[in-house]
Each structure stands twice: as structure tokens, then as C-alpha cells.
Design a protein around this motif. Structure first.
Motif, short mmCIF file in Angstrom:
data_model
loop_
_atom_site.label_atom_id
_atom_site.label_comp_id
_atom_site.label_asym_id
_atom_site.label_seq_id
_atom_site.Cartn_x
_atom_site.Cartn_y
_atom_site.Cartn_z
N MET A 6 43.19 44.25 56.40
CA MET A 6 42.98 43.95 54.82
C MET A 6 42.47 45.09 54.40
SD MET A 6 44.47 40.98 52.83
CE MET A 6 45.27 41.79 51.32
N SER A 7 42.42 45.85 53.47
CA SER A 7 41.71 47.95 52.80
C SER A 7 40.89 45.91 51.45
CB SER A 7 41.65 48.18 52.40
OG SER A 7 42.87 48.59 51.25
N PRO A 8 39.73 46.22 51.00
CA PRO A 8 39.10 45.89 49.79
C PRO A 8 40.17 46.42 48.40
CG PRO A 8 37.36 46.62 50.75
CD PRO A 8 38.82 47.61 51.31
N GLN A 9 41.33 47.45 48.16
CA GLN A 9 42.06 47.53 47.60
C GLN A 9 43.17 46.08 47.38
OE1 GLN A 9 40.70 49.82 50.16
NE2 GLN A 9 39.73 51.18 47.90
N GLN A 10 43.91 46.21 48.96
CA GLN A 10 45.15 44.79 49.82
C GLN A 10 43.88 43.87 48.86
OE1 GLN A 10 44.86 46.17 53.23
NE2 GLN A 10 47.50 47.15 52.94
N VAL A 11 42.80 43.55 49.19
CA VAL A 11 42.25 42.24 48.55
C VAL A 11 41.98 41.86 46.82
CG1 VAL A 11 39.89 41.42 48.37
CG2 VAL A 11 40.87 41.95 50.36
N ALA A 12 41.99 42.76 46.47
CA ALA A 12 41.61 42.58 45.12
C ALA A 12 43.26 42.82 44.26
CB ALA A 12 41.46 44.23 44.69
N ALA A 13 44.19 43.19 44.61
CA ALA A 13 45.66 43.14 44.69
C ALA A 13 46.20 41.91 45.11
CB ALA A 13 46.61 44.24 45.07
N PHE A 14 45.84 41.40 46.10
CA PHE A 14 45.87 40.12 46.16
C PHE A 14 45.59 39.07 45.63
CE2 PHE A 14 45.70 35.87 48.51
CZ PHE A 14 46.87 35.66 48.98
N CYS A 15 44.38 38.84 45.14
CA CYS A 15 43.85 38.07 44.45
C CYS A 15 44.19 37.61 42.75
CB CYS A 15 42.24 38.39 44.29
SG CYS A 15 40.98 38.09 45.45
N LEU A 16 44.22 40.13 42.35
CA LEU A 16 45.25 39.36 40.67
C LEU A 16 46.30 39.00 40.62
CD1 LEU A 16 43.30 42.52 40.13
CD2 LEU A 16 42.83 40.98 38.42
N GLY A 17 47.14 39.01 42.03
CA GLY A 17 48.59 38.30 42.04
C GLY A 17 48.86 37.12 41.83
N LEU A 18 47.51 36.37 42.30
CA LEU A 18 47.45 34.80 42.48
C LEU A 18 47.43 34.29 40.14
CD1 LEU A 18 44.25 34.19 44.73
CD2 LEU A 18 47.51 33.74 45.26
N PRO A 19 48.12 32.68 40.49
CA PRO A 19 49.05 32.76 39.29
C PRO A 19 46.82 32.53 38.22
CG PRO A 19 49.92 31.13 40.51
CD PRO A 19 48.40 31.84 41.86
N GLY A 20 46.48 33.15 37.47
CA GLY A 20 45.96 33.02 36.46
C GLY A 20 44.73 33.55 36.66
N ALA A 21 44.91 34.59 37.56
CA ALA A 21 43.79 35.07 37.86
C ALA A 21 43.40 36.59 37.20
CB ALA A 21 43.73 35.58 39.75
N ARG A 22 42.39 36.46 36.68
CA ARG A 22 41.84 37.96 36.22
C ARG A 22 40.41 38.27 37.29
NH1 ARG A 22 37.95 36.60 31.21
NH2 ARG A 22 38.01 38.34 31.31
N GLU A 23 39.98 39.97 36.76
CA GLU A 23 38.89 40.46 37.04
C GLU A 23 38.04 41.09 36.38
OE1 GLU A 23 38.86 44.86 40.00
OE2 GLU A 23 40.70 44.04 38.59
N ASP A 24 36.82 40.83 36.14
CA ASP A 24 35.38 41.67 35.19
C ASP A 24 34.96 41.87 36.36
OD1 ASP A 24 36.47 40.22 33.06
OD2 ASP A 24 35.93 38.59 33.89
N TYR A 25 34.34 42.65 35.97
CA TYR A 25 32.70 43.99 36.70
C TYR A 25 31.72 43.25 36.39
CZ TYR A 25 36.95 46.64 38.41
OH TYR A 25 37.05 46.88 37.98
N LYS A 26 30.99 42.31 37.10
CA LYS A 26 29.64 41.94 36.52
C LYS A 26 28.21 42.33 37.48
CE LYS A 26 31.76 37.33 34.58
NZ LYS A 26 31.52 35.91 34.86
N TRP A 27 27.22 42.01 37.29
CA TRP A 27 26.68 42.28 38.17
C TRP A 27 26.19 43.40 38.55
CZ3 TRP A 27 28.99 37.87 40.36
CH2 TRP A 27 28.39 37.13 39.87
N GLY A 28 26.20 44.90 38.08
CA GLY A 28 25.74 45.98 38.03
C GLY A 28 26.90 46.92 38.82
N GLY A 29 28.38 46.00 38.83
CA GLY A 29 29.39 47.07 39.14
C GLY A 29 30.63 46.31 40.92
N ILE A 30 30.24 45.09 39.97
CA ILE A 30 30.76 43.45 41.51
C ILE A 30 32.05 43.39 40.97
CG2 ILE A 30 30.74 41.61 42.63
CD1 ILE A 30 28.43 43.69 43.59
N ARG A 31 33.47 43.64 41.32
CA ARG A 31 34.43 42.55 41.67
C ARG A 31 34.39 41.25 40.96
NH1 ARG A 31 39.10 46.85 43.03
NH2 ARG A 31 40.12 45.94 41.98
N VAL A 32 34.59 40.65 40.16
CA VAL A 32 34.55 39.36 40.24
C VAL A 32 36.19 38.55 39.80
CG1 VAL A 32 33.75 37.35 38.94
CG2 VAL A 32 32.46 38.92 39.52
N PHE A 33 37.03 38.13 40.95
CA PHE A 33 38.11 37.23 40.11
C PHE A 33 37.84 36.00 39.70
CE2 PHE A 33 38.59 40.68 43.66
CZ PHE A 33 39.42 41.95 42.51
#
Length: 119
Positions: A6-33
Motif C-alpha cells: 500500500m502507498s501512504p495515499q492508499q493508507v489514508a483513503a482506507f483510514c478515511l473509509g472506516l466508520p466515523g473516521a476523520r482526518e486532521d493535520y497536527k504537529w507541523g504536518g502530520i496526518r492524524v486519523f
């Protein structure tokens, strides 16, 4: 024969597909699911420097013994593991672990919130 990665982009898409998941950017550019506002279940470095997520307590040491997997900095006490791309496991195993991480976090929420997120 190697397993599909999996690529990081595929990981992000999978995480966002989980029920109730959301994404934020924290700590200077870290994607937090996360779920339920601020309950993190996966962290992805924007620079492609790593993926971290929670695993079950009883599996933590076993995963840390695998090549390419280590305790996650700052989160190992909570049984989080970390890995660098290319990830040292195939798509199916990684998706299963990310889904389990999501479920582990959801199960710590109040019962009324769990019902909607565990489906």
C-alpha cells in the motif's frame, strides 16, 4: 512472490473509509486519523516518513520483533507500532491491522457512540 504494498495515499483513503473516521493535520504536518473528535487510531507523516497505529496489547511485542516494525515514538506505552514505506506487510494484513486499530479505539468510547462506529 511479494505481496502487493500500500502507498501512504492508499493508507489514508482506507483510514478515511472506516466508520466515523476523520482526518486532521497536527504537529507541523502530520496526518492524524481519529474517531469521536480526538481519539486517534492512526498517524501518517506527510513526508512519507512513517505510519503508526495501535495494536492489541497481546500482539504488540510480536509485531515489534518483525523486521521493519518498531514501537512508535511517544506512543509505544499505548501499544502503538510504527513502520516506514514501503510497509513491511501486504495490503490485506495492513488493512486488517488498521481496521483493528480503529475498533480498539472505538471500543473505549461510551456504549452509545460504539454502536454507530462498530456497525
Amino acid at each position: 512472490m511479494s505481496k502487493p504494498q500500500m502507498s501512504p495515499q492508499q493508507v489514508a483513503a482506507f483510514c478515511l473509509g472506516l466508520p466515523g473516521a476523520r482526518e486532521d493535520y497536527k504537529w507541523g504536518g502530520i496526518r492524524v486519523f481519529s474517531v469521536a473528535g480526538n481519539k486517534m487510531f492512526a498517524v501518517l507523516d506527510l513526508a512519507g516518513a512513517g505510519l503508526s497505529f495501535k495494536v492489541a496489547d497481546e500482539l504488540f511485542l510480536g509485531y515489534c520483533d518483525r523486521p521493519g516494525v518498531r514501537p512508535a515514538p511517544y506512543l509505544a506505552r499505548a501499544r502503538w507500532i510504527s513502520m516506514q514505506p514501503p510497509y513491511p506487510m501486504g495490503c490485506e494484513e495492513l488493512c486488517d491491522l488498521l481496521q483493528r486499530s480503529h475498533q480498539l479505539v472505538v471500543r473505549r468510547l461510551p456504549k452509545r457512540q460504539q454502536a454507530a462506529l462498530l456497525g
